[in-house]
Design a protein around this motif. Structure first.
Motif, PDB file in Angstrom:
ATOM      1  N   LEU A 365       0.812  -1.218   0.000  1.00 37.67           N
ATOM      2  CA  LEU A 365       0.000   0.000   0.000  1.00 37.67           C
ATOM      3  C   LEU A 365       0.846   1.269   0.000  1.00 37.67           C
ATOM      4  N   SER A 366       2.116   1.151   0.334  1.00 36.64           N
ATOM      5  CA  SER A 366       2.956   2.328   0.542  1.00 36.64           C
ATOM      6  C   SER A 366       3.733   2.762  -0.707  1.00 36.64           C
ATOM      7  N   TYR A 367       3.702   1.946  -1.772  1.00 32.46           N
ATOM      8  CA  TYR A 367       4.458   2.276  -2.985  1.00 32.46           C
ATOM      9  C   TYR A 367       3.562   2.058  -4.204  1.00 32.46           C
ATOM     10  N   ASP A 368       3.885   2.768  -5.292  1.00 32.75           N
ATOM     11  CA  ASP A 368       2.993   2.766  -6.453  1.00 32.75           C
ATOM     12  C   ASP A 368       3.385   1.754  -7.533  1.00 32.75           C
ATOM     13  N   ARG A 369       4.631   1.711  -7.907  1.00 35.38           N
ATOM     14  CA  ARG A 369       5.072   0.774  -8.949  1.00 35.38           C
ATOM     15  C   ARG A 369       6.171  -0.096  -8.352  1.00 35.38           C
ATOM     16  N   ILE A 370       5.849  -1.371  -8.159  1.00 33.53           N
ATOM     17  CA  ILE A 370       6.658  -2.236  -7.304  1.00 33.53           C
ATOM     18  C   ILE A 370       7.198  -3.425  -8.093  1.00 33.53           C
ATOM     19  N   TRP A 372       8.255  -6.749  -6.864  1.00 35.81           N
ATOM     20  CA  TRP A 372       7.965  -7.384  -5.571  1.00 35.81           C
ATOM     21  C   TRP A 372       8.669  -8.725  -5.466  1.00 35.81           C
ATOM     22  N   LEU A 389      -4.296  -5.419  -4.526  1.00 37.45           N
ATOM     23  CA  LEU A 389      -3.092  -4.595  -4.648  1.00 37.45           C
ATOM     24  C   LEU A 389      -2.182  -5.032  -5.796  1.00 37.45           C
ATOM     25  N   ASP A 391      -2.394  -4.571  -8.851  1.00 39.91           N
ATOM     26  CA  ASP A 391      -2.193  -3.574  -9.902  1.00 39.91           C
ATOM     27  C   ASP A 391      -0.997  -2.661  -9.611  1.00 39.91           C
ATOM     28  N   ARG A 392      -0.479  -2.704  -8.400  1.00 38.31           N
ATOM     29  CA  ARG A 392       0.714  -1.930  -8.051  1.00 38.31           C
ATOM     30  C   ARG A 392       1.996  -2.658  -8.426  1.00 38.31           C
ATOM     31  N   GLU A 436      10.577   3.336  -9.647  1.00 41.62           N
ATOM     32  CA  GLU A 436      10.102   2.042  -9.178  1.00 41.62           C
ATOM     33  C   GLU A 436      10.761   1.672  -7.846  1.00 41.62           C
ATOM     34  N   THR A 437      10.128   0.744  -7.142  1.00 39.52           N
ATOM     35  CA  THR A 437      10.633   0.245  -5.867  1.00 39.52           C
ATOM     36  C   THR A 437      10.854  -1.249  -5.960  1.00 39.52           C
TER      37      THR A 437
END
Length: 496
Positions: A365-370, A372, A389, A391-392, A436-437
């Motif tokens: 929930l804390s980042y937009d494009r992940i 993972w 989630l 879609d992130r 990105e994250t």
């Protein structure tokens, strides 16, 4: 170390030789007991023997011929579900009490003479499915910045009996898991905090009801003077209802907290809405704080943690401005949404402590494009609850035992099978772009590839720093026996 008295000249068994087990053995010996130690893992027994502990197989009849007066069980060892350890069965068949280090701590505190202290010691205990470590560390940090002598331990940092001897005015801030609470024969916190409840470790507690019952013991057996209760889940609301009217002269000990609900005005409450924390007493606002610029307390989950820490510190007598000042300098928690490196606009975030889906949800929930990185030893329910989630997620990089199951749940969401963490980090970096994250938030335990979540997070941090061209740094020192090297030596790596 806090010595445990009351067993002078008697024989006590210690089952499980991880962090808490070894600390309990030392504390009992310091109090005059003869201690017989056992762990199912040979490596743990060898470590204990090297420290001159007496080893005896407590699952066999021969060890019990010494006439044990007590069996002390480490948290990772089941005392009932899914099946009791054979040594626990031996104790119960012989009518020998079973306890753990937390119970021994409270017994030691009750037996101590604090008449010469100007300020008797106080104990704050924090439990819940998610957020315990952050809340515990935050309370400890606030107290330190306020120059209140305190020690932090339990499920985080030192085992409770490895804490330093108690001094005048000390506050012990303890993170307690359900594993630690369920077996303790004595619980007596001055302030107890219940954050939340989600499905986790249900096999250990015989279902969600047993899991909640284990948590609730801290409040029902412990009878704290102040009970800080999160009301964002039904269990918290039920627990608050049970406790109302139990204080002195019928006064409720409950201080309600929430990061999502409007609470009634008739009892003390601390809430967070739209980034602002508010304390209410007697139907009116008495204090507030702006959480929006506190980088280490971002997100609704951390706002709940902040509310809990605020309420606990207010119960200890700290002023609002003092608490807010401490929050602003909180450095955050290792392995929990820890930003460890950045290169070319790509951030590397270590959330290895997210060992279940509910914990991973907070990071997603804390980042937009992940990008993972997920997987390990799966928990019940897998990542099904995280579908909203997906879609992130630009791509998921799957590792460990859970990879196949996670891939099925992800469906058409881009994903790759990476096998191990190093491969996942390298492949995520190769595909990433600015903004990105790369997020390690496994939603799993680590035991298939690492001894504990700390080791997994340290490996991620080291790989990310190499990619970013940063110098090597020393990893935080691991607690001996903190991982599942053996069945009985493991202090749980996660946050039940």
């Amino acid at each position: 170390m806090i010595p445990v008295t009351g067993y002078e000249g008697r024989v006590v068994g210690v089952l499980g030789l991880g962090r808490s087990g070894l600390a309990a053995a030392r504390a009992l010996e310091a109090g005059g007991a003869r201690v017989l130690c056992w762990d199912d893992g040979e490596a743990a027994r060898t470590r204990a023997e090297a420290q001159f502990f007496e080893i005896a197989d407590l699952s066999r009849d021969g060890a019990w011929e010494a006439g044990l007066a007590l069996l002390v069980v480490s948290p990772g060892i089941p005392a009932l579900y899914p099946a009791p350890h054979p040594a626990v069965e031996q104790a119960r068949a012989r009518g020998v009490p079973v306890d753990n280090d937390v119970g021994l701590l409270f017994r030691a505190l009750a037996a101590s003479d604090f008449d010469d202290f100007d300020t008797p010691p106080r104990v704050v205990c924090v439990t819940g499915s998610n957020g315990k470590s952050t809340t515990t560390a935050l309370i400890g940090h606030i107290l330190e910045t306020a120059h209140v002598p305190c020690q932090v331990g339990g499920n985080i940092g030192k085992g409770v009996l490895a804490l330093d001897p108690i001094h005048d005015g000390d506050v012990l801030v303890l993170e307690l898991s359900s594993y630690q609470i369920e077996t303790a024969r004595s619980l007596a916190p001055d302030v107890a905090v219940f954050l939340n409840l989600s499905d986790d470790h249900l096999d250990r507690h015989g279902g969600r009801g047993g899991y909640f019952a284990a948590k609730a013991r801290l409040f029902e057996l412990g009878a704290p003077e102040r009970a800080v209760i999160g009301l964002d889940e039904p269990e918290g609301r039920a627990l608050a209802d049970r406790l109302r009217g139990r204080g002195m002269e019928g006064e409720s000990p409950v201080v309600a907290i929430s990061a999502s609900r409007k609470l009634p005005d008739h009892e003390p409450a601390v809430t967070a809405r739209k980034g602002f924390l508010a304390e209410r007493r007697g139907g009116r606002q008495t204090a507030s704080a702006d959480l929006r610029e506190m980088e280490t307390l971002k997100g609704a989950h951390n706002h709940q943690n902040a509310c809990a820490a605020w309420a606990a510190c207010r119960a200890l007598g700290l002023a609002p401005k003092v608490i807010e000042a401490g929050m602003r300098t909180f450095p955050g928690l290792a392995h929990r949404m820890e930003r460890v490196a950045e290169r070319e606009g790509v951030s590397f975030v270590n959330d290895s402590k997210a060992t279940n889906a509910d914990a991973a949800e907070k990071a997603l929930l804390s980042y937009d494009r992940i990008r993972w990185i997920a997987g390990g030893v799966p928990k019940a329910g897998g990542i099904e609850s995280l579908r909203p989630l997906f879609d992130r997620v630009a791509c998921a990089y799957l590792i460990g035992e859970a990879a196949e199951d996670f891939a099925q749940t992800l469906g058409e969401i881009p994903h790759e099978f990476c096998g191990d963490l190093d491969s996942a980090v390298e492949r995520a970096w190769a595909a990433s772009g600015a903004g990105e994250t790369i997020l390690l938030s496994p939603a799993c335990a680590s035991f298939d590839q690492y001894p504990n979540f700390e080791a997994r997070g340290d490996a991620f941090r080291a790989r990310a720093r190499r990619i970013a061209g940063l110098p090597e740094e020393d990893a935080p020192e691991a607690e001996a026996g903190a991982g599942p090297a053996s069945e009985t030596g493991s202090d749980q790596e996660t946050t039940p």
